[in-house]
Scaffold this active site. Structure first.
Site, PDB file in Angstrom:
ATOM      1  N   GLU A 175      41.826   1.964  35.658  1.00 34.65           N
ATOM      2  CA  GLU A 175      42.868   1.569  34.717  1.00 34.65           C
ATOM      3  C   GLU A 175      42.718   0.094  34.368  1.00 34.65           C
ATOM      4  O   GLU A 175      43.596  -0.500  33.742  1.00 34.65           O
ATOM      5  CB  GLU A 175      44.253   1.850  35.274  1.00 34.65           C
ATOM      6  CG  GLU A 175      44.602   1.117  36.548  1.00 34.65           C
ATOM      7  CD  GLU A 175      46.055   1.305  36.930  1.00 34.65           C
ATOM      8  OE1 GLU A 175      46.915   0.895  36.146  1.00 34.65           O
ATOM      9  OE2 GLU A 175      46.309   1.880  38.003  1.00 34.65           O
ATOM     10  N   CYS A 221      46.901   4.897  38.520  1.00 34.35           N
ATOM     11  CA  CYS A 221      46.176   5.031  39.795  1.00 34.35           C
ATOM     12  C   CYS A 221      45.766   6.466  40.099  1.00 34.35           C
ATOM     13  O   CYS A 221      45.102   6.719  41.105  1.00 34.35           O
ATOM     14  CB  CYS A 221      47.043   4.525  40.945  1.00 34.35           C
ATOM     15  SG  CYS A 221      47.530   2.821  40.754  1.00 34.35           S
ATOM     16  N   HIS A 236      48.507   7.189  48.204  1.00 34.31           N
ATOM     17  CA  HIS A 236      48.228   6.065  47.315  1.00 34.31           C
ATOM     18  C   HIS A 236      49.037   4.887  47.845  1.00 34.31           C
ATOM     19  O   HIS A 236      50.246   4.991  48.037  1.00 34.31           O
ATOM     20  CB  HIS A 236      48.634   6.395  45.875  1.00 34.31           C
ATOM     21  CG  HIS A 236      48.662   5.157  45.022  1.00 34.31           C
ATOM     22  ND1 HIS A 236      47.568   4.340  44.892  1.00 34.31           N
ATOM     23  CD2 HIS A 236      49.664   4.568  44.314  1.00 34.31           C
ATOM     24  CE1 HIS A 236      47.876   3.323  44.125  1.00 34.31           C
ATOM     25  NE2 HIS A 236      49.142   3.425  43.768  1.00 34.31           N
TER      26      HIS A 236
HETATM   27  P1  HMG Z   1      60.428  -7.408  45.990  1.00 35.73           P
HETATM   28  O1  HMG Z   1      61.518  -6.964  45.137  1.00 35.73           O
HETATM   29  O2  HMG Z   1      59.918  -8.773  45.766  1.00 35.73           O
HETATM   30  O3  HMG Z   1      60.713  -7.286  47.524  1.00 35.73           O
HETATM   31  O4  HMG Z   1      59.210  -6.467  45.826  1.00 35.73           O
HETATM   32  P2  HMG Z   1      62.058  -6.860  48.314  1.00 35.73           P
HETATM   33  O5  HMG Z   1      63.042  -7.949  48.186  1.00 35.73           O
HETATM   34  O6  HMG Z   1      62.464  -5.451  47.981  1.00 35.73           O
HETATM   35  O7  HMG Z   1      61.444  -6.898  49.780  1.00 35.73           O
HETATM   36  C1  HMG Z   1      60.479  -5.982  50.138  1.00 35.73           C
HETATM   37  C2  HMG Z   1      60.770  -5.592  51.600  1.00 35.73           C
HETATM   38  O8  HMG Z   1      60.536  -6.753  52.419  1.00 35.73           O
HETATM   39  C3  HMG Z   1      62.231  -5.181  51.866  1.00 35.73           C
HETATM   40  O9  HMG Z   1      62.191  -4.134  52.787  1.00 35.73           O
HETATM   41  C4  HMG Z   1      62.819  -6.414  52.515  1.00 35.73           C
HETATM   42  O10 HMG Z   1      63.916  -6.128  53.369  1.00 35.73           O
HETATM   43  C5  HMG Z   1      61.627  -6.906  53.305  1.00 35.73           C
HETATM   44  P3  HMG Z   1      62.732  -2.669  52.372  1.00 35.73           P
HETATM   45  O11 HMG Z   1      64.150  -2.842  51.957  1.00 35.73           O
HETATM   46  O12 HMG Z   1      61.850  -2.264  51.195  1.00 35.73           O
HETATM   47  O13 HMG Z   1      62.490  -1.827  53.577  1.00 35.73           O
HETATM   48  N1  HMG Z   1      61.689  -8.319  53.680  1.00 35.73           N
HETATM   49  C6  HMG Z   1      61.285  -8.787  54.867  1.00 35.73           C
HETATM   50  N2  HMG Z   1      60.788  -8.169  55.957  1.00 35.73           N
HETATM   51  C7  HMG Z   1      60.457  -8.949  57.039  1.00 35.73           C
HETATM   52  N3  HMG Z   1      60.602 -10.294  57.061  1.00 35.73           N
HETATM   53  C8  HMG Z   1      61.119 -10.948  55.994  1.00 35.73           C
HETATM   54  C9  HMG Z   1      61.488 -10.195  54.844  1.00 35.73           C
HETATM   55  N4  HMG Z   1      61.996 -10.507  53.628  1.00 35.73           N
HETATM   56  C10 HMG Z   1      62.111  -9.360  52.930  1.00 35.73           C
HETATM   57  N5  HMG Z   1      61.269 -12.277  56.038  1.00 35.73           N
HETATM   58  C11 HMG Z   1      58.366  -4.380  45.096  1.00 35.73           C
HETATM   59  C12 HMG Z   1      59.068  -5.107  46.221  1.00 35.73           C
HETATM   60  C13 HMG Z   1      57.859  -3.036  45.574  1.00 35.73           C
HETATM   61  C14 HMG Z   1      59.359  -4.169  43.973  1.00 35.73           C
HETATM   62  C15 HMG Z   1      57.171  -5.245  44.612  1.00 35.73           C
HETATM   63  O14 HMG Z   1      56.213  -5.379  45.640  1.00 35.73           O
HETATM   64  C16 HMG Z   1      56.509  -4.743  43.356  1.00 35.73           C
HETATM   65  O15 HMG Z   1      57.007  -4.914  42.248  1.00 35.73           O
HETATM   66  N6  HMG Z   1      55.296  -4.139  43.509  1.00 35.73           N
HETATM   67  C17 HMG Z   1      54.523  -3.619  42.409  1.00 35.73           C
HETATM   68  C18 HMG Z   1      54.942  -2.219  42.051  1.00 35.73           C
HETATM   69  C19 HMG Z   1      54.543  -1.210  43.089  1.00 35.73           C
HETATM   70  O16 HMG Z   1      53.629  -1.423  43.865  1.00 35.73           O
HETATM   71  N7  HMG Z   1      55.224  -0.059  43.071  1.00 35.73           N
HETATM   72  C20 HMG Z   1      54.914   1.012  43.998  1.00 35.73           C
HETATM   73  C21 HMG Z   1      55.198   2.395  43.397  1.00 35.73           C
HETATM   74  S1  HMG Z   1      54.381   2.603  41.817  1.00 35.73           S
HETATM   75  C22 HMG Z   1      52.718   2.866  42.245  1.00 35.73           C
HETATM   76  O17 HMG Z   1      52.407   3.101  43.370  1.00 35.73           O
HETATM   77  C23 HMG Z   1      51.707   2.776  41.151  1.00 35.73           C
HETATM   78  C24 HMG Z   1      50.928   1.482  41.052  1.00 35.73           C
HETATM   79  O18 HMG Z   1      49.916   1.449  42.048  1.00 35.73           O
HETATM   80  C25 HMG Z   1      50.303   1.354  39.665  1.00 35.73           C
HETATM   81  C26 HMG Z   1      49.545   2.502  39.062  1.00 35.73           C
HETATM   82  O19 HMG Z   1      49.800   3.684  39.265  1.00 35.73           O
HETATM   83  O20 HMG Z   1      48.687   2.193  38.246  1.00 35.73           O
HETATM   84  C27 HMG Z   1      51.779   0.252  41.272  1.00 35.73           C
END
Ligand code: HMG
Length: 414
Positions: free
Chosen positions: A79, A111, A233
């Site tokens: 992609e 993906c 994935h």
């Molecule tokens: P975010 O919003 O910055 O993070 O990003 P958050 O505030 O939700 O924190 C993440 C986790 O860290 C939370 O845990 C926090 O509590 C924890 P959870 O509630 O999830 O269990 N946390 C801590 N833990 C320990 N010590 C600390 C601490 N602080 C916070 N100090 C988000 C999260 C997934 C939104 C971001 O990473 C993102 O936007 N990622 C990109 C999108 C993505 O990967 N999506 C996955 C599903 S879609 C997919 O898989 C397809 C893809 O590969 C693309 C394709 O298909 O082409 C992406």
């Protein structure tokens, strides 16, 4: 007749950015990356690396000792394509010296498309069992700096030889499918970085998992107890943990602890590399095969492949006796360990120079130590070369030095 993966290998990039360095630079507690999303490092390509060079590097060992005339199809899943018309696999076909009596095509659906390629390959081999299909998945995952997706970036490629001699993994016929028109992650043609609605993407990933599982069961698939391991994935490894617990709860068959055990070792490589989009679930498979201490012969592995937008597929495969003889564990671990660490300033320089959207001529001095490199872009043509062994620049200040300024910024190469 058994069909599936006869041989499999992966490659990643020249450089690595520790997420501790990123956390420092963006003022985030490192635990958020190490524990919260379950990532430790991210692979960062050198300017003379791209999806083609990583793909060729991944595929080269898979082809050793093969009768190349038996490979009559190359399916290239990505992609992060480098051309809107020409399939990246055609460059790889040339670099690897494959037979011209071969069809080569590129597949896209975020993906997911490597799984479509794998299933198509199995179908082609079912029809002509004496032929083999080379399936390649290669991607560079890029988000905007200071965006939520930034710590989940990565780069890597996986190559799989699919045949009627599945010495590594026999793929089973039952498949659970799910397609839903959602805007969780996308990249319009005028952007080199993806757009994402992060939390929504996680929620629709879980919806797709439950739906694909239900379809898998309706199609006659096994119950969860029949699986020994599961590969997901993994845009970030913590998601696989959450996903398998979700599936365990949905099927009502496993506790959280049992679910965690089933994905152990599938996370090891991805935690070090980052998201590799199409390659991610199959790097997870290699991580399992190469890092699990127990003999996995005869064990059933479940796969959940998800591509935003979205298409998902769930299926199973059985690890074959003797699979360990097919592995390149030392080579793969070295691929990860030998990456050269960069600092945050270098990472921002590399991040700021995508070559996809700006035209102009570029000459790239050697930085990668991989056997294939992008030497130049001249007259909108990408020039690749095979190198015996390029030694790494001794001086860290030379990292990223080969980036050149576009001389013809009016031209658009898409
Ligand atoms: P975010 O919003 O910055 O993070 O990003 P958050 O505030 O939700 O924190 C993440 C986790 O860290 C939370 O845990 C926090 O509590 C924890 P959870 O509630 O999830 O269990 N946390 C801590 N833990 C320990 N010590 C600390 C601490 N602080 C916070 N100090 C988000 C999260 C997934 C939104 C971001 O990473 C993102 O936007 N990622 C990109 C999108 C993505 O990967 N999506 C996955 C599903 S879609 C997919 O898989 C397809 C893809 O590969 C693309 C394709 O298909 O082409 C992406």
């Amino acid at each position: 007749m058994q069909l599936g993966i006869e041989n499999i290998s992966f490659a990643t990039s020249e450089y690595v950015l520790p997420l501790a360095t990123l956390a420092d630079a963006v003022g985030v507690e490192v635990g958020k990356f190490h524990i919260g999303i379950g990532q430790e490092n991210m692979s960062v390509p050198a300017p003379d690396e791209d999806i083609v060079t990583m793909a060729a590097t991944a595929a080269q060992p898979v082809l050793e000792g093969q009768d190349l005339s038996a490979i009559r199809t190359v399916l290239f899943a990505t992609e992060s394509g480098i051309d809107q018309s020409k399939a990246a696999g055609v460059y790889v076909h040339h670099l690897l010296g494959l037979d011209q009596r071969c069809r080569v095509v590129e597949l896209k659906q975020a993906c997911y498309s490597a799984t479509a390629a794998l299933q198509m390959a199995v179908a082609l081999v079912a029809r002509r069992p004496e032929q083999k299909v080379l399936v390649i998945a290669s991607d560079v995952a890029r988000y905007d700096r200071d965006s939520s997706g930034e710590p989940t970036q990565g780069a890597g490629a996986v190559a799989m030889l699919v045949s009627s001699n599945p010495a590594v993994l026999a793929i089973e016929a039952e498949s659970g499918l799910h397609t839903a028109d959602v805007m969780d992650f996308w990249r319009p043609n005028y952007r080199s970085t993806a757009l994402v609605d992060g939390k929504y993407s996680v929620s629709v990933y879980m919806d797709a998992l439950r739906a694909a599982w239900d379809d898998y069961r309706e199609q006659g698939g096994h119950d969860l107890a029949a699986f020994d391991r599961f590969c997901y994935h993994q845009p970030f490894t913590r998601l696989a943990v959450k996903a398998h617990r979700t599936l365990a709860k949905h099927s009502g068959e496993l506790t959280d602890e049992q679910a965690d055990e089933q994905i152990a070792n599938t996370l090891d490589y991805n935690r070090q590399i980052g998201n590799t989009y199409t390659a991610s679930v199959y790097i997870g498979l290699l991580s399992l095969l190469e890092n699990a201490e127990e003999d996995l012969s005869g064990k059933r592995v479940g796969f959940f492949s998800y591509g935003s937008g979205s298409v998902a597929e769930l299926f199973g495969g059985v690890v074959q006796p003797g699979y360990r003889e097919m592995l390149r564990t030392a080579r793969h671990r070295e691929q990860i360990q030998r990456r050269r660490e960069i600092d945050h300033a270098t990472y921002t320089r590399l991040h700021a120079h995508p070559d996809g959207l700006v035209g102009g001529d570029h000459e790239f001095t050697p930085e990668t130590t991989a056997p294939f490199r992008l030497a130049a872009i001249r007259g909108h043509k990408r020039i690749y070369e095979t190198v015996a062994q390029v030694s790494a620049p001794a001086d860290a200040s030379e990292v990223g030095a080969s980036e050149t300024v576009a001389t013809d910024t009016a031209a658009t190469s898409l």
